[in-house]
Enzyme design. Structure first.
Site, PDB file in Angstrom:
ATOM      1  N   TYR A 109      11.809  48.965  31.201  1.00  0.00           N
ATOM      2  CA  TYR A 109      11.894  47.562  30.760  1.00  0.00           C
ATOM      3  C   TYR A 109      10.721  46.761  31.338  1.00  0.00           C
ATOM      4  O   TYR A 109      10.012  46.055  30.615  1.00  0.00           O
ATOM      5  CB  TYR A 109      13.230  47.000  31.239  1.00  0.00           C
ATOM      6  N   GLU A 128      11.195  41.255  36.337  1.00  0.00           N
ATOM      7  CA  GLU A 128      11.201  42.725  36.460  1.00  0.00           C
ATOM      8  C   GLU A 128       9.787  43.297  36.556  1.00  0.00           C
ATOM      9  O   GLU A 128       9.598  44.413  37.020  1.00  0.00           O
ATOM     10  CB  GLU A 128      11.925  43.354  35.265  1.00  0.00           C
ATOM     11  N   SER A 188       9.430  38.640  32.354  1.00  0.00           N
ATOM     12  CA  SER A 188      10.552  38.807  33.294  1.00  0.00           C
ATOM     13  C   SER A 188      10.078  39.053  34.717  1.00  0.00           C
ATOM     14  O   SER A 188       9.006  39.640  34.941  1.00  0.00           O
ATOM     15  CB  SER A 188      11.360  40.018  32.819  1.00  0.00           C
TER      16      SER A 188
HETATM   17  O1  F7E Z   1      22.076  42.075  37.766  1.00  0.00           O
HETATM   18  C1  F7E Z   1      23.590  43.348  40.916  1.00  0.00           C
HETATM   19  C2  F7E Z   1      22.480  44.172  40.281  1.00  0.00           C
HETATM   20  O2  F7E Z   1      22.614  42.819  35.454  1.00  0.00           O
HETATM   21  C3  F7E Z   1      21.807  41.144  38.794  1.00  0.00           C
HETATM   22  C4  F7E Z   1      18.113  40.252  32.737  1.00  0.00           C
HETATM   23  O3  F7E Z   1      18.067  38.956  32.169  1.00  0.00           O
HETATM   24  O4  F7E Z   1      17.366  39.421  34.818  1.00  0.00           O
HETATM   25  C5  F7E Z   1      18.406  40.163  34.213  1.00  0.00           C
HETATM   26  O5  F7E Z   1      18.482  41.465  34.749  1.00  0.00           O
HETATM   27  C6  F7E Z   1      22.011  41.796  40.153  1.00  0.00           C
HETATM   28  C7  F7E Z   1      21.326  43.158  40.308  1.00  0.00           C
HETATM   29  O6  F7E Z   1      20.711  41.183  35.839  1.00  0.00           O
HETATM   30  C8  F7E Z   1      26.777  44.513  39.623  1.00  0.00           C
HETATM   31  O7  F7E Z   1      22.205  45.331  41.027  1.00  0.00           O
HETATM   32  C9  F7E Z   1      25.873  44.158  41.553  1.00  0.00           C
HETATM   33  O8  F7E Z   1      20.709  43.197  41.584  1.00  0.00           O
HETATM   34  O9  F7E Z   1      23.012  40.410  36.083  1.00  0.00           O
HETATM   35  P1  F7E Z   1      22.185  41.615  36.213  1.00  0.00           P
HETATM   36  P2  F7E Z   1      19.273  41.864  36.074  1.00  0.00           P
HETATM   37  O10 F7E Z   1      19.369  43.329  36.132  1.00  0.00           O
HETATM   38  O11 F7E Z   1      18.642  41.238  37.274  1.00  0.00           O
HETATM   39  C10 F7E Z   1      16.041  39.955  34.681  1.00  0.00           C
HETATM   40  C11 F7E Z   1      15.092  38.954  35.279  1.00  0.00           C
HETATM   41  C12 F7E Z   1      15.727  40.305  33.276  1.00  0.00           C
HETATM   42  O12 F7E Z   1      14.600  40.178  32.814  1.00  0.00           O
HETATM   43  C13 F7E Z   1      16.797  40.960  32.500  1.00  0.00           C
HETATM   44  O13 F7E Z   1      16.513  40.919  31.120  1.00  0.00           O
HETATM   45  O14 F7E Z   1      23.410  42.049  40.343  1.00  0.00           O
HETATM   46  N1  F7E Z   1      24.939  43.828  40.618  1.00  0.00           N
HETATM   47  N2  F7E Z   1      27.015  44.568  40.955  1.00  0.00           N
HETATM   48  C14 F7E Z   1      25.469  44.042  39.406  1.00  0.00           C
HETATM   49  N3  F7E Z   1      24.937  43.849  38.164  1.00  0.00           N
HETATM   50  C15 F7E Z   1      25.741  44.134  37.105  1.00  0.00           C
HETATM   51  N4  F7E Z   1      25.248  43.929  35.846  1.00  0.00           N
HETATM   52  N5  F7E Z   1      27.028  44.604  37.261  1.00  0.00           N
HETATM   53  C16 F7E Z   1      27.605  44.813  38.497  1.00  0.00           C
HETATM   54  O15 F7E Z   1      28.760  45.223  38.624  1.00  0.00           O
END
Ligand code: F7E
Length: 321
Positions: free
Chosen positions: A147, A125, A123
């Site tokens: 993670y 991450e 990832s």
């Molecule tokens: O957040 C922002 C949040 O939860 C994307 C997984 O596949 O990709 C994924 O993890 C962005 C972040 O994905 C909300 O702060 C704003 O900047 O869709 P996400 P993630 O955390 O990037 C990585 C590469 C992985 O490896 C993981 O397994 O969006 N954001 N407002 C929000 N995010 C969420 N979930 N909800 C909100 O209301």
């Protein structure tokens, strides 16, 4: 000899796309799942194309018997905690599933002596704390979550088993990748679903976190194709898989609501409860290496991806009426 592909986490977004991709190319596809009874129905024709096997990721001995019984030529590991919002909850379980389980699989493959090729869904991450942008294979791994730390543990062991024991194993550093099959906790699905519900008059508002947060969003179908290319290559190599273009959550809202002729500013509320600590530098991948060495190209732009998700959500919504 045709491929026997073993996919862990087969009922998730990436597992299902890879199963379709490899089954369409004549592979026998074995999918592992922790609980056969609780596994959701797989999309499309997959439920008949995949042989499902129950396996608890912590049980190394059972994995050895699965290797012995099915003799896979390729193993893809998608089984993991993946929710971005909860990357630090339950740290021991995250280290076990996202880190230790990978070590158990590698070691079982090593002990089997069989020429199994292994690809790990790592990832972006792992780069969250580096402060360097864009990120490539040469960027130092600095996690900002348990993670990320667990993924680095797995990546380091993969490199070790490759260099010390000659295993054909590699990590794909996957940047955010989405599709109509994305889970509801992720921001793309959350926004698309809300936009469709608001258009239908069933919802009034959506609460989101940081609208300026930027991500390099690609299409999951393109990303599993990169992993398939990695296991077909002459030598095992770790690759960054990304589009190289970042968009903000506000851009995402604009496109999703715009596709339904709505102005997102009329419906989006910002709720600090959804804020996360920001990255040290924007998370954007430099995928030049996989493009040059394996000829991989993403086929779906950000705009096409959001429109694909909106169309699928509209169809699902109509079907549930
Ligand atoms: O957040 C922002 C949040 O939860 C994307 C997984 O596949 O990709 C994924 O993890 C962005 C972040 O994905 C909300 O702060 C704003 O900047 O869709 P996400 P993630 O955390 O990037 C990585 C590469 C992985 O490896 C993981 O397994 O969006 N954001 N407002 C929000 N995010 C969420 N979930 N909800 C909100 O209301």
């Amino acid at each position: 000899m045709s491929d026997v592909v073993l996919i862990t986490g087969v009922s998730g977004q990436d597992g299902s796309y890879l199963a379709e991709y490899t089954a369409a190319r004549g592979a026998r596809v074995i999918g592992t799942t922790r609980d056969l009874g609780a596994t959701p129905r797989l999309p499309g024709t997959l439920s008949t194309a995949i042989e499902l096997v129950e396996w608890d990721l912590m049980d190394k001995h059972h994995f050895s018997t699965i290797l012995d019984r099915y003799r896979p030529t390729k193993v893809y590991n998608f089984a993991a905690f993946s929710s971005g919002e909860h990357m630090d909850l339950n740290p021991e379980a995250v280290i076990e599933i996202n880190g230790l389980a990978v070590i158990k699989m590698l070691d079982a493959i090593k002990l089997s002596g069989a020429p199994v090729r292994f690809c790990q869904a790592s990832s972006s991450e792992v780069f969250a704390g580096t402060g360097i942008s864009p990120q490539s294979e040469a960027t130092p791994r600095v996690p900002r979550s348990v993670y990320g730390a667990a993924k680095i543990l797995a990546d380091n062991t993969i490199k070790l088993y490759r260099e010390k024991y000659g295993l054909f194993c590699c990590s794909a550093f996957l940047f955010n990748h989405e599709s109509p099959r994305r889970g509801e906790g992720f921001v793309t699905k959350k926004v698309v679903r809300a936009a469709v519900q608001i258009k239908a008059g069933r919802q009034k508002k959506i609460s989101l976190g940081n609208l300026s947060a930027a991500r390099d969003w690609g299409f999951a179908g393109d990303y599993v194709r990169a992993m398939a290319l990695m296991l077909k290559a002459a030598v095992p190599t770790d690759y960054v898989v990304a589009t190289g273009v970042a968009h903000t959550v506000a851009n995402l809202c604009e496109r999703a609501f715009g596709a339904l002729s709505l102005n997102y500013r009329d419906y989006v509320e910002v709720n600090p409860a959804f804020f996360r600590p920001t990255e040290a530098a924007p998370i954007v991948g430099d995928a030049s290496r996989v493009r040059q060495e394996l000829g991989w190209e993403p086929t779906t732009s950000f705009v096409e991806l959001v429109e694909m998700m909106v169309d699928a959500e509209l169809r699902a919504d109509r079907a549930s009426d």
